[in-house]
Enzyme design. Sequence first.
Site, PDB file in Angstrom:
ATOM      1  N   PHE A 140       0.859  -1.183   0.000  1.00 58.94           N
ATOM      2  CA  PHE A 140       0.000   0.000   0.000  1.00 58.94           C
ATOM      3  C   PHE A 140       0.891   1.228   0.000  1.00 58.94           C
ATOM      4  CE2 PHE A 140      -2.422   3.508   1.697  1.00 58.94           C
ATOM      5  CZ  PHE A 140      -3.598   3.410   0.975  1.00 58.94           C
ATOM      6  N   ASP A 225       9.256   2.732   1.779  1.00 53.28           N
ATOM      7  CA  ASP A 225       8.076   3.476   2.216  1.00 53.28           C
ATOM      8  C   ASP A 225       7.921   3.270   3.719  1.00 53.28           C
ATOM      9  OD1 ASP A 225       5.619   4.513   2.850  1.00 53.28           O
ATOM     10  OD2 ASP A 225       4.554   3.591   1.160  1.00 53.28           O
ATOM     11  N   LYS A 254       2.387   9.685   8.291  1.00 52.54           N
ATOM     12  CA  LYS A 254       1.599   9.303   9.469  1.00 52.54           C
ATOM     13  C   LYS A 254       2.085   9.842  10.823  1.00 52.54           C
ATOM     14  CE  LYS A 254      -1.128   5.571   7.640  1.00 52.54           C
ATOM     15  NZ  LYS A 254      -0.777   5.093   6.312  1.00 52.54           N
TER      16      LYS A 254
HETATM   17  C1  PLP Z   1      -0.947   5.337   4.942  1.00 50.17           C
HETATM   18  C2  PLP Z   1       0.126   4.935   3.986  1.00 50.17           C
HETATM   19  C3  PLP Z   1       0.317   5.620   2.778  1.00 50.17           C
HETATM   20  C4  PLP Z   1      -0.591   6.747   2.327  1.00 50.17           C
HETATM   21  O1  PLP Z   1      -0.571   7.824   3.200  1.00 50.17           O
HETATM   22  P1  PLP Z   1      -1.748   8.940   3.103  1.00 50.17           P
HETATM   23  O2  PLP Z   1      -1.327   9.985   4.094  1.00 50.17           O
HETATM   24  O3  PLP Z   1      -3.027   8.258   3.453  1.00 50.17           O
HETATM   25  O4  PLP Z   1      -1.747   9.439   1.713  1.00 50.17           O
HETATM   26  C5  PLP Z   1       1.358   5.214   1.973  1.00 50.17           C
HETATM   27  N1  PLP Z   1       2.183   4.214   2.320  1.00 50.17           N
HETATM   28  C6  PLP Z   1       2.037   3.543   3.482  1.00 50.17           C
HETATM   29  C7  PLP Z   1       2.995   2.471   3.835  1.00 50.17           C
HETATM   30  C8  PLP Z   1       0.990   3.866   4.342  1.00 50.17           C
HETATM   31  O5  PLP Z   1       0.830   3.181   5.484  1.00 50.17           O
END
Ligand code: PLP
Length: 403
Positions: A140, A225, A254
């Site tokens: 994700f 990420d 986050k």
């Molecule tokens: C939450 C998340 C995203 C996206 O972040 P948003 O602030 O919702 O755009 C991307 N990569 C990872 C690993 C995430 O947990």
Amino acid sequence: MSVHDSDDQQDVLDRYARSLIGVFGAPQLVLERGDGAWVWDVDGKRYLDLVGGIAVNALGHNHPALVAAVSKQVGEMAHISNFYTSRVQVELAERVLQLAAAPAGSGVFFANSGTEAIEAAIKLSRRTGRMGIVAAEGAFHGRTTGALALTHKAAYREPFAPLIPDVAHVPYNDIEALRAAVTKDTAAVVLEPVQGEAGAIVADPAYLQAAREITTAAGALLILDEIQTGVGRTGDWFGFQSSGIVPDAITLAKGLGGGLPIGALVTFGPETTGLLTAGQHGTTFGGNPLVAAAGLSVLTTIDADGLLGHVTAMGEHIVHSVTALDHPDIAGVRGRGLLRAIVLRSDLSAGIAAAAREAGFLVNPVAPSAIRLVPPLVISREELDLFVAALPSLISTAKESSP
Ligand SMILES: *Cc1c(COP(=O)(O)O)cnc(C)c1O
């Protein structure tokens, strides 16, 4: 009905249904305030918050250091545009680079969210002169159209196809599949150190080490990420640090702002940092003084309160105490630090989450057979014990109510 008639849950939910686009489905609750690891709904009912704004509220709700830093900053200046900078923005960038042990010549680009940090990373990768991106199955990376191409879930992607081309998804933790997918046309390999949305699936250190070796050999970037794993969530400042490798870039969001919207792309070393030059990327809000002050207070508090060690201890406590239940419906606990999933032997997670909410606990049924726990990093052992003690009865309730 006047908007002031009532502020009970149903009234607000009805008005929500008539006034917001339904992408999130119906909200479960209308929340009013929080304190530490607890939140209250508009009827005054209290919940232990094991969702933490999806790994965002690192310091919990209403933390005095965050409240003070943000209040002070908003009283001075909240926003100035990126024609100008502020001390607090530069201090946050310096602090992130220092905590990531980034070498001289590294750099930070501030965005407003996770998906925007990924967009910056995609643009960075294009500047290698190559097109290809290799991501993982289960990944994700966000919902904007660039990041969506890297996100794996078909239901998220397919309504918006075609997305950017030349993105391949390979099985996570499979070194040979990664080696086979990376070629001289690969601009970047993008991986999560722990796949959060997939249900707290941890990368083997050997996998990240192989990813480093494979990308270096192919002349591709290794971009991790860390939007969910960064900023103390795993018990290290960043998830990559336990693997001993140095990536070319990481993305953050986050937890970084403790609830205020901030994202970041961090590039390691002058060669990668120099890929994006003046005029090639930008943002209006990104890294404004208000969110930078929030970020600095989060990093300062994690450090001052010894939260990294606390996160490791609390994560292990979840594993030990859930394992000690020796419950026939629980297969085990996955994850690292306070990014955890309780893995079930059947598809009970939605039922357990509903029973939990009724009993005053917020948890996330991240997959049909996995419950994700991403509580504030400040959560105490006693608070976690309340949930673990309730878990057998929550499972019973879920089983009774499932057909
Ligand atoms: C939450 C998340 C995203 C996206 O972040 P948003 O602030 O919702 O755009 C991307 N990569 C990872 C690993 C995430 O947990």
